[in-house]
Scaffold this active site. Structure first.
Site, PDB file in Angstrom:
ATOM      1  CG  ASP A  17      -1.730   1.207   1.391  1.00  0.00           C
ATOM      2  OD1 ASP A  17      -2.425   1.578   0.431  1.00  0.00           O
ATOM      3  OD2 ASP A  17      -1.683   1.833   2.471  1.00  0.00           O
ATOM      4  CB  ALA A  19      -1.388   7.033   2.435  1.00  0.00           C
ATOM      5  CB  ALA A  50     -11.885  11.130   7.970  1.00  0.00           C
ATOM      6  CG  MET A  54      -7.323   4.971   5.121  1.00  0.00           C
ATOM      7  SD  MET A  54      -7.756   6.410   4.108  1.00  0.00           S
ATOM      8  CE  MET A  54      -8.168   7.597   5.374  1.00  0.00           C
ATOM      9  CE  LYS A  58      -7.848   7.657  -0.944  1.00  0.00           C
ATOM     10  NZ  LYS A  58      -7.617   6.886   0.282  1.00  0.00           N
ATOM     11  CG  HIS A  61     -12.949   6.780   2.364  1.00  0.00           C
ATOM     12  ND1 HIS A  61     -11.733   6.368   2.850  1.00  0.00           N
ATOM     13  CD2 HIS A  61     -13.493   7.515   3.356  1.00  0.00           C
ATOM     14  CE1 HIS A  61     -11.557   6.836   4.066  1.00  0.00           C
ATOM     15  NE2 HIS A  61     -12.618   7.538   4.395  1.00  0.00           N
ATOM     16  NE  ARG A 166      -5.868  -1.602  -0.998  1.00  0.00           N
ATOM     17  CZ  ARG A 166      -5.065  -0.553  -0.844  1.00  0.00           C
ATOM     18  NH1 ARG A 166      -5.491   0.529  -0.228  1.00  0.00           N
ATOM     19  NH2 ARG A 166      -3.841  -0.589  -1.315  1.00  0.00           N
ATOM     20  CG  ASP A 192      -2.028   1.885   6.408  1.00  0.00           C
ATOM     21  OD1 ASP A 192      -2.062   1.629   5.184  1.00  0.00           O
ATOM     22  OD2 ASP A 192      -2.472   2.945   6.887  1.00  0.00           O
TER      23      ASP A 192
END
Length: 275
Positions: A17, A19, A50, A54, A58, A61, A166, A192
């Site tokens: 990944d 970030a 927020a 994750m 986006k 999200h 994902r 993460d």
């Protein structure tokens, strides 16, 4: 569930990944921009809210955030109606230029990441990557990261596969195709986020979670340094619990700790084990 006594295979690739894993300790770039984008519509969300979805693309999200009862309630009060996909489109359109403008501020490589990537390549392993970031954002991030030694062999963006992102296996498997990997069990997925770990599991890979540098802890290095040791331990334990619950085979503090896990996985593969 791991099954023993199968024909041994070699480790071939590691898929990362971005970030919170390779760059942007604490995964701040996407989270803060979500808060700012919703604020531009007079909707108040917290960093914690927020962070919840994750790892997803986006657009998805934002859809997931708008499905949250508290946030949907704000939207209802603000607009007089429930949020729709057109509203997701509107927030996404506001989010994108903000993310593109700000991602460079959070592009710093995580300590030890470049050294770790060089170590993998010295061992003959290929390096893939995928992200919830859309391609427009990655086009800004990638050259900045490359200056710090973060340059995978292949990158898949969160908006470029028709099958989606994902927690499906699609971006990880796109790396398998591009890198010409002969067996998914010879791959490690490092992430993460919970959806990122699920992605690796569904792709049939070894999955390694990242706790301290990532979204599940969600603190910068300076913020962590300001905490009491017991507080850091508690944050780390909570992150590890969530990542293991998602299916992670191992959880490490940051990618700097990956070589030890690579050695363990290579030993398990040599013994005929599979993810």
């Amino acid at each position: 569930m791991t099954t023993a006594k199968q024909p041994a295979i070699a480790l071939q690739a590691v898929i990362f990944d971005w970030a919170g894993t390779l760059v942007d300790f604490g995964s701040l770039a996407p989270t803060q921009i979500f808060v700012d984008a919703f604020k531009s519509f007079d909707i108040e969300i917290t960093l914690e809210q927020a962070r919840g979805p994750m790892g997803l693309s986006k657009w998805q999200h934002i859809r997931t955030l708008l499905d949250d009862a508290a946030i949907a309630g704000q939207w209802q009060r603000y607009t007089g109606r429930a949020p729709t996909d057109k509203d997701v489109d509107a927030i996404y359109a506001r989010f994108m230029p903000m993310q593109i403008a700000k991602v460079g501020e959070y592009s710093q490589a995580i300590d030890g990441a470049a050294t770790m990537l060089a170590w993998l390549r010295e061992r003959g392993l290929k390096v893939g990557s995928c992200s919830g970031y859309p391609r427009e954002v990655l086009d800004v991030l990638l050259p900045l990261a490359a200056r710090e030694g973060i340059a995978p062999d292949h990158v898949v963006a969160g908006d470029e596969l028709a099958a989606g992102g994902r927690p499906g296996p699609f971006m990880a498997l796109a790396n398998v195709l591009a890198l010409k990997i002969g067996d998914v069990a010879g791959c490690i997925k490092v992430d993460d986020t919970v959806p990122g770990i699920e992605e690796g599991i569904r792709a049939g890979m070894w999955s390694v979670g990242v706790s301290l540098s990532g979204n599940e802890v969600g603190r910068t290095q300076s913020q962590l340094a300001a905490l009491q040791p017991a507080e850091v331990t508690a944050l780390k334990a909570r992150a590890e619990e969530r990542l293991f619950a998602a299916g992670a085979h191992y959880v490490i503090d940051s990618v700097a700790d990956l070589p030890e896990v690579v050695a363990k996985i290579e030993a398990r593969l040599a013994a005929g084990e599979r993810p």
